[in-house]
Every structure is written in structure tokens, then in C-alpha cells.
Design an enzyme around this catalytic site. Structure first.
Site, PDB file in Angstrom:
ATOM      1  N   LYS A   1       0.774  -1.154  -0.023  1.00 40.68           N
ATOM      2  CA  LYS A   1       0.044  -0.101   0.016  1.00 40.68           C
ATOM      3  C   LYS A   1       0.978   1.317  -0.057  1.00 40.68           C
ATOM      4  O   LYS A   1       2.008   1.270   0.129  1.00 40.68           O
ATOM      5  CB  LYS A   1      -0.784  -0.096   1.167  1.00 40.68           C
ATOM      6  CG  LYS A   1      -1.823  -1.226   1.278  1.00 40.68           C
ATOM      7  CD  LYS A   1      -2.957  -1.337   2.261  1.00 40.68           C
ATOM      8  CE  LYS A   1      -3.719  -2.291   2.340  1.00 40.68           C
ATOM      9  NZ  LYS A   1      -4.985  -2.156   3.180  1.00 40.68           N
TER      10      LYS A   1
ATOM     11  N   HIS B   1      -1.989  -5.650   1.564  1.00 47.06           N
ATOM     12  CA  HIS B   1      -3.258  -6.321   1.446  1.00 47.06           C
ATOM     13  C   HIS B   1      -2.943  -7.701   0.906  1.00 47.06           C
ATOM     14  O   HIS B   1      -2.025  -7.925   0.297  1.00 47.06           O
ATOM     15  CB  HIS B   1      -4.213  -5.652   0.385  1.00 47.06           C
ATOM     16  CG  HIS B   1      -5.288  -6.589  -0.229  1.00 47.06           C
ATOM     17  ND1 HIS B   1      -6.524  -6.694   0.641  1.00 47.06           N
ATOM     18  CD2 HIS B   1      -5.181  -7.306  -1.173  1.00 47.06           C
ATOM     19  CE1 HIS B   1      -7.484  -7.461   0.103  1.00 47.06           C
ATOM     20  NE2 HIS B   1      -6.486  -7.811  -0.935  1.00 47.06           N
TER      21      HIS B   1
ATOM     22  N   GLU C   1      -9.301 -11.204  -7.502  1.00 44.61           N
ATOM     23  CA  GLU C   1      -8.378 -10.148  -7.122  1.00 44.61           C
ATOM     24  C   GLU C   1      -7.188  -9.864  -8.136  1.00 44.61           C
ATOM     25  O   GLU C   1      -6.823  -9.146  -8.925  1.00 44.61           O
ATOM     26  CB  GLU C   1      -7.851  -9.844  -5.672  1.00 44.61           C
ATOM     27  CG  GLU C   1      -9.047  -9.706  -4.845  1.00 44.61           C
ATOM     28  CD  GLU C   1      -8.421  -9.585  -3.415  1.00 44.61           C
ATOM     29  OE1 GLU C   1      -7.380  -9.956  -3.036  1.00 44.61           O
ATOM     30  OE2 GLU C   1      -9.488  -9.275  -2.418  1.00 44.61           O
TER      31      GLU C   1
ATOM     32  N   TYR D   1     -12.286  -2.580  -3.669  1.00 41.37           N
ATOM     33  CA  TYR D   1     -12.807  -2.719  -2.420  1.00 41.37           C
ATOM     34  C   TYR D   1     -14.317  -2.769  -2.132  1.00 41.37           C
ATOM     35  O   TYR D   1     -15.010  -2.281  -1.493  1.00 41.37           O
ATOM     36  CB  TYR D   1     -12.277  -1.854  -1.368  1.00 41.37           C
ATOM     37  CG  TYR D   1     -10.735  -2.014  -1.118  1.00 41.37           C
ATOM     38  CD1 TYR D   1     -10.700  -3.105  -0.078  1.00 41.37           C
ATOM     39  CD2 TYR D   1      -9.743  -0.946  -1.457  1.00 41.37           C
ATOM     40  CE1 TYR D   1      -8.966  -3.444   0.295  1.00 41.37           C
ATOM     41  CE2 TYR D   1      -8.539  -1.514  -1.016  1.00 41.37           C
ATOM     42  CZ  TYR D   1      -8.341  -2.494  -0.225  1.00 41.37           C
ATOM     43  OH  TYR D   1      -6.831  -2.838   0.289  1.00 41.37           O
TER      44      TYR D   1
HETATM   45  P1  CMP Z   1      -7.329  -4.916   3.585  1.00 40.67           P
HETATM   46  O1  CMP Z   1      -6.819  -6.259   3.916  1.00 40.67           O
HETATM   47  O2  CMP Z   1      -6.518  -4.085   2.455  1.00 40.67           O
HETATM   48  O3  CMP Z   1      -8.931  -5.158   3.083  1.00 40.67           O
HETATM   49  C1  CMP Z   1      -9.870  -4.043   3.565  1.00 40.67           C
HETATM   50  C2  CMP Z   1      -9.097  -3.000   4.100  1.00 40.67           C
HETATM   51  O4  CMP Z   1     -10.044  -2.186   4.994  1.00 40.67           O
HETATM   52  C3  CMP Z   1      -8.161  -3.453   5.381  1.00 40.67           C
HETATM   53  O5  CMP Z   1      -7.230  -4.084   4.901  1.00 40.67           O
HETATM   54  C4  CMP Z   1      -7.795  -2.234   6.119  1.00 40.67           C
HETATM   55  O6  CMP Z   1      -6.810  -1.300   5.345  1.00 40.67           O
HETATM   56  C5  CMP Z   1      -9.336  -1.402   6.170  1.00 40.67           C
HETATM   57  N1  CMP Z   1      -9.868  -1.458   7.401  1.00 40.67           N
HETATM   58  C6  CMP Z   1     -10.510  -2.397   7.862  1.00 40.67           C
HETATM   59  N2  CMP Z   1     -11.049  -2.259   9.211  1.00 40.67           N
HETATM   60  C7  CMP Z   1     -10.746  -0.673   9.144  1.00 40.67           C
HETATM   61  C8  CMP Z   1     -11.125   0.007   9.998  1.00 40.67           C
HETATM   62  N3  CMP Z   1     -11.711  -0.118  11.187  1.00 40.67           N
HETATM   63  N4  CMP Z   1     -10.848   1.539   9.727  1.00 40.67           N
HETATM   64  C9  CMP Z   1     -10.185   1.764   8.567  1.00 40.67           C
HETATM   65  N5  CMP Z   1      -9.671   0.979   7.785  1.00 40.67           N
HETATM   66  C10 CMP Z   1     -10.418  -0.340   7.957  1.00 40.67           C
END
Ligand code: CMP
Length: 151
Positions: free
Chosen positions: A11, A117, A128, A51
């Protein structure tokens, strides 16, 4: 046990911290091989589409804003149980809960700014990977047959 592929994203915070190499080394040392790699800055539409499953969550806007804030590294990782293995190496979403030595324990700042991620299941990995890469741009590790989730 099966040879799988999974999508990994370094990221914007990981790119800004100059730890692309450190992160890829962790994957390689764990037996995961990058078989496709691309650096890009995601558009709002690309990040929002990726997303989309989280579009109703309160953090969706923040997530899209962060993911478009700078360049990212998109990768397909290949190896034994790549999906689970990648998630073990990343650590928990919240860095405060991530196990010692994991990427998120080492580099992440918060649940949102969490450096990497990784796909969470075979179906999402296939979707994905296809979202970002054409099959022709994936270079299988020599001699390895993809037995789980070819894309
Ligand atoms: P990722 O694995 O990329 O998949 C979904 C993303 O949402 C996760 O990582 C986090 O970066 C983001 N995410 C999940 N929960 C929260 C939260 N409570 N606040 C902000 N971002 C979040």
C-alpha cells in the site's frame, strides 16, 4: 497442500517508507515467489471497484482515499498454500494485534494504514488477480503446476 496464487498489494505507506524490498524479501524467504509485479497509482474507480465489498462500511471513503494517495505495488505471489501463508506473513489487520515479526507489526500504523493487502480465500484470490493482471502477464515459477486456483 497445493500450489496457489494470491494477490498482494504493498500500500502507499509501504512504498513511502521505502520498504518494498524488505517486504518482498519476507515473501521470498517464506517460499512465496512474485510471478507478476506492477507499480501504479490507483484511480478512485480502480480502488473503489477493488474494495466494492466494503462499500457499505463506515471506513470505505477513508480506505479509497488512502489507497489512491500514492503509488502501490501490485503482485501475484505463488507458492505452497500462498493465500494462508501470505496472511500469516502480513499479520493481523490491526497492527496492535499483529504477531511479532509480521509485516504489519513491523511497518503498519493503524487498521487503515496497514502496509499490505492479501487475498483472503481462493475465490477472492482468483477475482483479485484477474482484476489487476492479464494471464499473459503472469510468469509461473519454472516447473510448478498451479493446482489450486489457476487464473
Ligand atoms: P485490506 O486487507 O486491504 O482489506 C480491507 C481493508 O479495509 C483493510 O485491509 C484495512 O486497511 C481497511 N480497514 C478495515 N477495518 C478498518 C477500520 N476499522 N478503519 C479503517 N480501515 C479499515
Amino acid at each position: 497442500m497445493a500450489i496457489e496464487r494470491t494477490l498482494s498489494i504493498i500500500k502507499p505507506d509501504g512504498v513511502k517508507k521505502n520498504v518494498i524490498g524488505a517486504i518482498i524479501t519476507k515473501f521470498e524467504e517464506a517460499g512465496l515467489t512474485p510471478v507478476a509485479v506492477r507499480m501504479t497509482t490507483l484511480s478512485q474507480a480502480e480502488a473503489g471497484g477493488f474494495y466494492a465489498v466494503h462499500s457499505a462500511r463506515p471506513f470505505f471513503g477513508e480506505l479509497v482515499e488512502f489507497m489512491t494517495s500514492g503509488p502501490v505495488v501490485l503482485m501475484v505471489l505463488e507458492g505452497e498454500s500462498a493465500i494462508t501463508r501470505n496472511r500469516e506473513i502480513m499479520g493481523a489487520t490491526d497492527p496492535a494485534e499483529a504477531a511479532e515479526g509480521t509485516i504489519r507489526a513491523l511497518f503498519a500504523e493503524s487498521k487503515g494504514v496497514n502496509t499490505v493487502h492479501g487475498s483472503d480465500a481462493p475465490e477472492t484470490a482468483a477475482a483479485e488477480i484477474a482484476y489487476f493482471f492479464r494471464g499473459i502477464d503472469i510468469f509461473p515459477k519454472a516447473g510448478e503446476a498451479i493446482t489450486a486456483n489457476p487464473s
